[in-house]
Scaffold this motif. Structure first.
Motif, PDB file in Angstrom:
ATOM      1  N   VAL A  19      -9.283 105.058  15.764  1.00 15.84           N
ATOM      2  CA  VAL A  19      -9.097 104.802  17.140  1.00 15.84           C
ATOM      3  C   VAL A  19      -7.877 104.944  17.600  1.00 15.84           C
ATOM      4  O   VAL A  19      -7.656 105.430  18.875  1.00 15.84           O
ATOM      5  N   PHE A  20      -6.811 104.608  16.903  1.00 16.18           N
ATOM      6  CA  PHE A  20      -5.496 104.856  17.162  1.00 16.18           C
ATOM      7  C   PHE A  20      -5.199 106.429  17.485  1.00 16.18           C
ATOM      8  O   PHE A  20      -4.466 106.625  18.527  1.00 16.18           O
ATOM      9  N   GLU A  22      -7.399 108.661  18.201  1.00 15.54           N
ATOM     10  CA  GLU A  22      -8.137 109.166  19.582  1.00 15.54           C
ATOM     11  C   GLU A  22      -7.497 108.651  20.802  1.00 15.54           C
ATOM     12  O   GLU A  22      -7.463 109.566  21.634  1.00 15.54           O
ATOM     13  N   ASP A  23      -6.807 107.268  20.739  1.00 14.50           N
ATOM     14  CA  ASP A  23      -5.944 107.049  21.909  1.00 14.50           C
ATOM     15  C   ASP A  23      -4.448 107.547  21.703  1.00 14.50           C
ATOM     16  O   ASP A  23      -3.859 107.332  22.823  1.00 14.50           O
ATOM     17  N   ARG A  24      -4.214 108.221  20.976  1.00 14.68           N
ATOM     18  CA  ARG A  24      -2.860 108.878  20.830  1.00 14.68           C
ATOM     19  C   ARG A  24      -1.832 108.001  20.752  1.00 14.68           C
ATOM     20  O   ARG A  24      -0.861 108.093  21.184  1.00 14.68           O
ATOM     21  N   ASN A  25      -2.179 106.747  19.906  1.00 13.51           N
ATOM     22  CA  ASN A  25      -1.094 105.788  19.792  1.00 13.51           C
ATOM     23  C   ASN A  25      -0.793 105.463  18.371  1.00 13.51           C
ATOM     24  O   ASN A  25      -0.077 104.421  18.269  1.00 13.51           O
ATOM     25  N   TYR A  26      -1.454 106.423  17.562  1.00 14.54           N
ATOM     26  CA  TYR A  26      -1.139 105.972  16.063  1.00 14.54           C
ATOM     27  C   TYR A  26       0.493 105.949  15.706  1.00 14.54           C
ATOM     28  O   TYR A  26       0.817 104.958  15.052  1.00 14.54           O
TER      29      TYR A  26
END
Length: 164
Positions: A19-20, A22-26
Protein backbone atom coordinates in the motif's frame (compact mmCIF):
# COMPACT_ATOMS: atom_id res chain seq x y z
CA UNK A 1 5.08 5.81 16.46
CA UNK A 2 3.61 7.38 19.61
CA UNK A 3 4.15 4.22 21.69
CA UNK A 4 7.77 3.78 20.63
CA UNK A 5 7.22 0.10 19.83
CA UNK A 6 9.70 -0.71 17.06
CA UNK A 7 8.53 -4.33 16.70
CA UNK A 8 4.95 -3.22 16.03
CA UNK A 9 6.19 -0.53 13.65
CA UNK A 10 8.24 -3.07 11.64
CA UNK A 11 5.28 -5.46 11.57
CA UNK A 12 2.98 -2.74 10.22
CA UNK A 13 5.61 -1.60 7.73
CA UNK A 14 5.91 -5.14 6.31
CA UNK A 15 2.16 -5.73 6.36
CA UNK A 16 1.29 -2.54 4.48
CA UNK A 17 4.42 -2.28 2.32
CA UNK A 18 2.49 -2.73 -0.94
CA UNK A 19 0.00 0.00 0.00
CA UNK A 20 2.81 2.38 0.88
CA UNK A 21 4.62 1.61 -2.37
CA UNK A 22 1.45 2.16 -4.43
CA UNK A 23 0.94 5.52 -2.71
CA UNK A 24 4.64 6.27 -3.16
CA UNK A 25 4.98 6.84 0.59
CA UNK A 26 7.14 3.85 1.49
CA UNK A 27 10.38 5.81 1.87
CA UNK A 28 8.60 8.42 3.97
CA UNK A 29 7.12 5.80 6.29
CA UNK A 30 10.44 3.96 6.50
CA UNK A 31 12.10 7.14 7.76
CA UNK A 32 9.66 7.20 10.70
CA UNK A 33 11.71 4.39 12.27
CA UNK A 34 13.98 7.06 13.73
CA UNK A 35 11.00 8.76 15.41
CA UNK A 36 9.82 5.44 16.85
CA UNK A 37 13.27 4.89 18.36
CA UNK A 38 13.34 8.40 19.86
CA UNK A 39 9.90 7.94 21.41
CA UNK A 40 10.89 4.57 22.86
CA UNK A 41 14.08 6.02 24.31
CA UNK A 42 12.17 8.90 25.89
CA UNK A 43 9.80 6.47 27.59
CA UNK A 44 12.69 4.32 28.83
CA UNK A 45 14.58 7.40 30.08
CA UNK A 46 11.55 8.51 32.09
CA UNK A 47 10.83 5.03 33.47
CA UNK A 48 14.34 3.93 34.50
CA UNK A 49 17.02 5.81 36.38
CA UNK A 50 19.59 3.22 35.25
CA UNK A 51 19.22 0.53 32.59
CA UNK A 52 21.68 -1.65 30.69
CA UNK A 53 22.14 -1.24 26.96
CA UNK A 54 21.19 -4.91 26.50
CA UNK A 55 17.81 -4.25 28.17
CA UNK A 56 17.27 -1.21 25.95
CA UNK A 57 18.08 -3.31 22.88
CA UNK A 58 15.54 -5.91 24.02
CA UNK A 59 12.82 -3.33 24.75
CA UNK A 60 13.34 -1.51 21.44
CA UNK A 61 13.79 -4.74 19.44
CA UNK A 62 17.23 -3.73 18.23
CA UNK A 63 19.73 -6.23 16.81
CA UNK A 64 22.89 -5.49 18.79
CA UNK A 65 24.26 -3.64 21.79
CA UNK A 66 26.59 -1.64 19.52
CA UNK A 67 23.62 -0.38 17.51
CA UNK A 68 21.84 0.49 20.75
CA UNK A 69 24.90 2.32 22.05
CA UNK A 70 25.13 4.36 18.84
CA UNK A 71 21.41 5.25 18.91
CA UNK A 72 21.50 6.21 22.59
CA UNK A 73 24.64 8.33 22.12
CA UNK A 74 23.02 10.18 19.21
CA UNK A 75 19.82 10.75 21.23
CA UNK A 76 21.86 12.24 24.09
CA UNK A 77 23.85 14.46 21.69
CA UNK A 78 20.61 15.64 20.00
CA UNK A 79 19.13 16.33 23.47
CA UNK A 80 16.25 13.92 22.90
CA UNK A 81 16.96 12.47 26.35
CA UNK A 82 18.89 13.81 29.33
CA UNK A 83 21.15 10.98 30.42
CA UNK A 84 24.73 9.78 30.69
CA UNK A 85 26.04 6.82 28.76
CA UNK A 86 28.64 4.64 30.51
CA UNK A 87 30.56 2.84 27.76
CA UNK A 88 32.60 0.64 30.09
CA UNK A 89 29.63 -0.47 32.19
CA UNK A 90 27.30 -0.69 29.16
CA UNK A 91 24.47 1.16 30.87
CA UNK A 92 22.45 4.36 30.59
CA UNK A 93 21.92 6.56 33.65
CA UNK A 94 19.10 9.09 33.45
CA UNK A 95 19.73 12.56 34.77
CA UNK A 96 17.22 14.09 37.08
CA UNK A 97 14.61 15.96 35.09
CA UNK A 98 14.36 19.53 36.31
CA UNK A 99 10.80 20.63 36.95
CA UNK A 100 10.50 24.22 35.76
CA UNK A 101 7.23 24.76 37.60
CA UNK A 102 8.88 24.44 41.02
CA UNK A 103 10.82 27.65 40.31
CA UNK A 104 9.64 31.23 39.87
CA UNK A 105 10.61 31.29 36.18
CA UNK A 106 7.06 30.72 34.81
CA UNK A 107 5.73 33.49 37.06
CA UNK A 108 8.47 35.87 35.91
CA UNK A 109 7.80 35.13 32.25
CA UNK A 110 4.06 35.56 32.75
CA UNK A 111 4.63 38.86 34.57
CA UNK A 112 6.90 40.06 31.75
CA UNK A 113 4.21 39.30 29.15
CA UNK A 114 1.49 41.01 31.19
CA UNK A 115 3.68 44.10 31.65
CA UNK A 116 4.31 44.28 27.91
CA UNK A 117 0.57 44.05 27.15
CA UNK A 118 -0.29 46.71 29.75
CA UNK A 119 2.38 49.05 28.39
CA UNK A 120 1.10 48.52 24.86
CA UNK A 121 -2.45 49.24 26.02
CA UNK A 122 -1.41 52.39 27.89
CA UNK A 123 0.52 53.66 24.87
CA UNK A 124 -2.49 53.06 22.62
CA UNK A 125 -4.83 54.89 25.00
CA UNK A 126 -2.41 57.78 25.32
CA UNK A 127 -2.09 58.04 21.53
CA UNK A 128 -5.87 58.17 21.09
CA UNK A 129 -6.49 60.60 23.96
CA UNK A 130 -3.90 63.23 23.19
CA UNK A 131 -3.56 63.79 19.45
CA UNK A 132 -0.35 65.38 18.31
CA UNK A 133 -0.39 69.17 18.42
CA UNK A 134 -0.06 70.81 15.06
CA UNK A 135 2.24 73.73 14.76
CA UNK A 136 0.33 76.93 14.15
CA UNK A 137 1.56 78.71 11.12
CA UNK A 138 2.14 82.37 11.74
CA UNK A 139 1.07 84.39 8.77
CA UNK A 140 3.42 87.03 7.58
CA UNK A 141 2.23 90.44 6.52
CA UNK A 142 2.55 89.49 2.84
CA UNK A 143 0.48 86.32 3.33
CA UNK A 144 -2.29 88.32 5.03
CA UNK A 145 -2.31 90.86 2.19
CA UNK A 146 -2.49 88.04 -0.38
CA UNK A 147 -5.44 86.40 1.46
CA UNK A 148 -7.30 89.68 1.68
CA UNK A 149 -6.73 90.32 -2.02
CA UNK A 150 -8.02 86.87 -2.95
CA UNK A 151 -11.09 87.27 -0.70
CA UNK A 152 -11.79 90.69 -2.18
CA UNK A 153 -11.51 89.36 -5.74
CA UNK A 154 -13.82 86.45 -4.87
CA UNK A 155 -16.36 88.79 -3.33
CA UNK A 156 -16.32 90.98 -6.41
CA UNK A 157 -16.35 88.00 -8.73
CA UNK A 158 -13.09 88.97 -10.38
CA UNK A 159 -11.91 85.37 -10.97
CA UNK A 160 -13.41 83.09 -13.50
CA UNK A 161 -14.04 79.41 -12.88
CA UNK A 162 -11.19 78.45 -15.20
CA UNK A 163 -8.62 80.14 -12.97
CA UNK A 164 -9.31 77.80 -10.06
Amino acid sequence: VKRGDLAQFNKNLQEYAKVFEEDRNYSLVARLRHNVLKTGLKRINISYSRISLQDIATKLSLDSVQETEYIVAKAIRDEVITAELNHEGQYLRSKEIHNTYTTTEPQEQFNKRISFCLELHNDAVKAMTFPEKKEKKIDSAEDRKQKLLVEKELAEGGFSEDEF
